[in-house]
Design a protein around this motif. Structure first.
Motif, PDB file in Angstrom:
ATOM      1  N   ASP A   1       0.833  -1.205   0.000  1.00  0.00           N
ATOM      2  CA  ASP A   1       0.000   0.000   0.000  1.00  0.00           C
ATOM      3  C   ASP A   1       0.871   1.260   0.000  1.00  0.00           C
ATOM      4  N   LYS A   2       1.969   1.217   0.736  1.00  0.00           N
ATOM      5  CA  LYS A   2       2.895   2.363   0.771  1.00  0.00           C
ATOM      6  C   LYS A   2       3.527   2.559  -0.612  1.00  0.00           C
ATOM      7  N   ALA A   3       3.889   1.460  -1.270  1.00  0.00           N
ATOM      8  CA  ALA A   3       4.469   1.556  -2.615  1.00  0.00           C
ATOM      9  C   ALA A   3       3.468   2.191  -3.579  1.00  0.00           C
ATOM     10  N   VAL A   4       2.214   1.791  -3.497  1.00  0.00           N
ATOM     11  CA  VAL A   4       1.172   2.360  -4.359  1.00  0.00           C
ATOM     12  C   VAL A   4       1.009   3.850  -4.061  1.00  0.00           C
ATOM     13  N   GLU A   5       1.037   4.199  -2.790  1.00  0.00           N
ATOM     14  CA  GLU A   5       0.940   5.614  -2.394  1.00  0.00           C
ATOM     15  C   GLU A   5       2.099   6.419  -2.974  1.00  0.00           C
ATOM     16  N   TRP A   6       3.311   5.859  -2.915  1.00  0.00           N
ATOM     17  CA  TRP A   6       4.489   6.549  -3.469  1.00  0.00           C
ATOM     18  C   TRP A   6       4.368   6.697  -4.983  1.00  0.00           C
ATOM     19  N   PHE A   7       3.818   5.674  -5.653  1.00  0.00           N
ATOM     20  CA  PHE A   7       3.604   5.771  -7.096  1.00  0.00           C
ATOM     21  C   PHE A   7       2.669   6.925  -7.416  1.00  0.00           C
ATOM     22  N   ASN A   8       1.608   7.023  -6.651  1.00  0.00           N
ATOM     23  CA  ASN A   8       0.647   8.097  -6.892  1.00  0.00           C
ATOM     24  C   ASN A   8       1.275   9.473  -6.666  1.00  0.00           C
ATOM     25  N   GLU A   9       2.211   9.543  -5.721  1.00  0.00           N
ATOM     26  CA  GLU A   9       2.838  10.827  -5.403  1.00  0.00           C
ATOM     27  C   GLU A   9       4.014  11.157  -6.321  1.00  0.00           C
ATOM     28  N   TRP A  10       4.868  10.176  -6.607  1.00  0.00           N
ATOM     29  CA  TRP A  10       6.127  10.432  -7.312  1.00  0.00           C
ATOM     30  C   TRP A  10       6.157   9.925  -8.747  1.00  0.00           C
ATOM     31  N   GLY A  11       5.237   9.047  -9.115  1.00  0.00           N
ATOM     32  CA  GLY A  11       5.213   8.520 -10.474  1.00  0.00           C
ATOM     33  C   GLY A  11       6.431   7.662 -10.790  1.00  0.00           C
ATOM     34  N   VAL A  12       6.969   7.844 -11.980  1.00  0.00           N
ATOM     35  CA  VAL A  12       8.061   7.017 -12.482  1.00  0.00           C
ATOM     36  C   VAL A  12       9.332   7.151 -11.632  1.00  0.00           C
ATOM     37  N   TRP A  13       9.493   8.265 -10.938  1.00  0.00           N
ATOM     38  CA  TRP A  13      10.708   8.484 -10.149  1.00  0.00           C
ATOM     39  C   TRP A  13      10.845   7.501  -8.994  1.00  0.00           C
ATOM     40  N   VAL A  14       9.740   6.967  -8.516  1.00  0.00           N
ATOM     41  CA  VAL A  14       9.815   6.005  -7.427  1.00  0.00           C
ATOM     42  C   VAL A  14      10.522   4.725  -7.887  1.00  0.00           C
ATOM     43  N   VAL A  15      10.371   4.354  -9.148  1.00  0.00           N
ATOM     44  CA  VAL A  15      11.075   3.171  -9.682  1.00  0.00           C
ATOM     45  C   VAL A  15      12.568   3.454  -9.732  1.00  0.00           C
ATOM     46  N   PHE A  16      12.939   4.651 -10.144  1.00  0.00           N
ATOM     47  CA  PHE A  16      14.362   5.030 -10.168  1.00  0.00           C
ATOM     48  C   PHE A  16      14.949   4.962  -8.762  1.00  0.00           C
TER      49      PHE A  16
END
Length: 192
Positions: free
Chosen positions: A98-113
């Motif tokens: 759930d935290k990872a999904v939240e970070w995706f919503n906030e940071w987008g592609v940069w979270v993968v980097f």
């Protein structure tokens, strides 16, 4: 108690084995999808054992990691409901997911980097990217750059550190090993 020195010696000997590059690639691929041990633990001793192959090992690790990331992405994309979600629930990773999904919503592609470059579990973000149906080409690009930067940094530090680094590491391996054990224990207890 010196239990890490023999492990260190064993790892260095194993790192020179002819199958070590294949094992590095397999470990790296698996780590990007499900395996908990980061490939740095094998990459570092392999570069220490054969410094002239540092860039080859870093490239191999990067390529295997990106392929593993792609596998994780497609598992999340196609198999989230039947396979991944039950495993997340069973292993108690729902809050992390759930935290990872939240970070995706906030940071987008940069979270993968960030996950690719840092010690954050990359596998959570590969599966999450697929589940959230993130655009594949940006995912692939930031995965390659983030993972490549991480593994080339590890290989470069060891390659250029040379004999001095190997001597210092040999001297401090038990202290470092116990420090990691304590940090893992504290992290585990604080997350419970």
């Amino acid at each position: 108690m010196k239990i890490f020195t023999p492990l260190y010696e064993w790892t260095l000997k194993w790192a020179e084995h002819k199958l070590a590059p294949k094992m590095l690639a397999i470990l790296t691929f698996a780590e990007s999808v499900f395996f908990p041990i980061p490939p740095d633990v094998l990459l570092a001793p392999m570069v220490l054992a054969q410094r002239e192959k540092a860039w080859y090992y870093a490239s191999l690790t990067t390529i295997a990691s990106v392929f593993g990331g792609v596998a994780g992405y497609f598992l999340g994309f196609w198999m989230f409901e039947p396979w991944i979600q039950p495993l997340i629930t069973e292993f108690g990773y729902q809050a992390r997911f759930d935290k990872a999904v939240e970070w995706f919503n906030e940071w987008g592609v940069w979270v993968v980097f960030i996950a690719g470059f840092s010690p954050i579990p990359y596998k959570l973000f590969t599966v999450s990217a697929g589940f959230l149906q993130m655009a594949f080409l940006p995912f692939l690009l930031v995965s390659a750059v983030g993972r490549g930067m991480r593994f080339f940094l590890v290989a470069g530090i060891i390659h250029y550190g040379g004999d001095k680094m190997e001597t210092k590491l040999r001297q401090w391996v038990d202290t470092l090993g116990w420090a990691v054990v304590v940090l893992v224990g504290v992290a585990y207890l604080s997350l419970r």
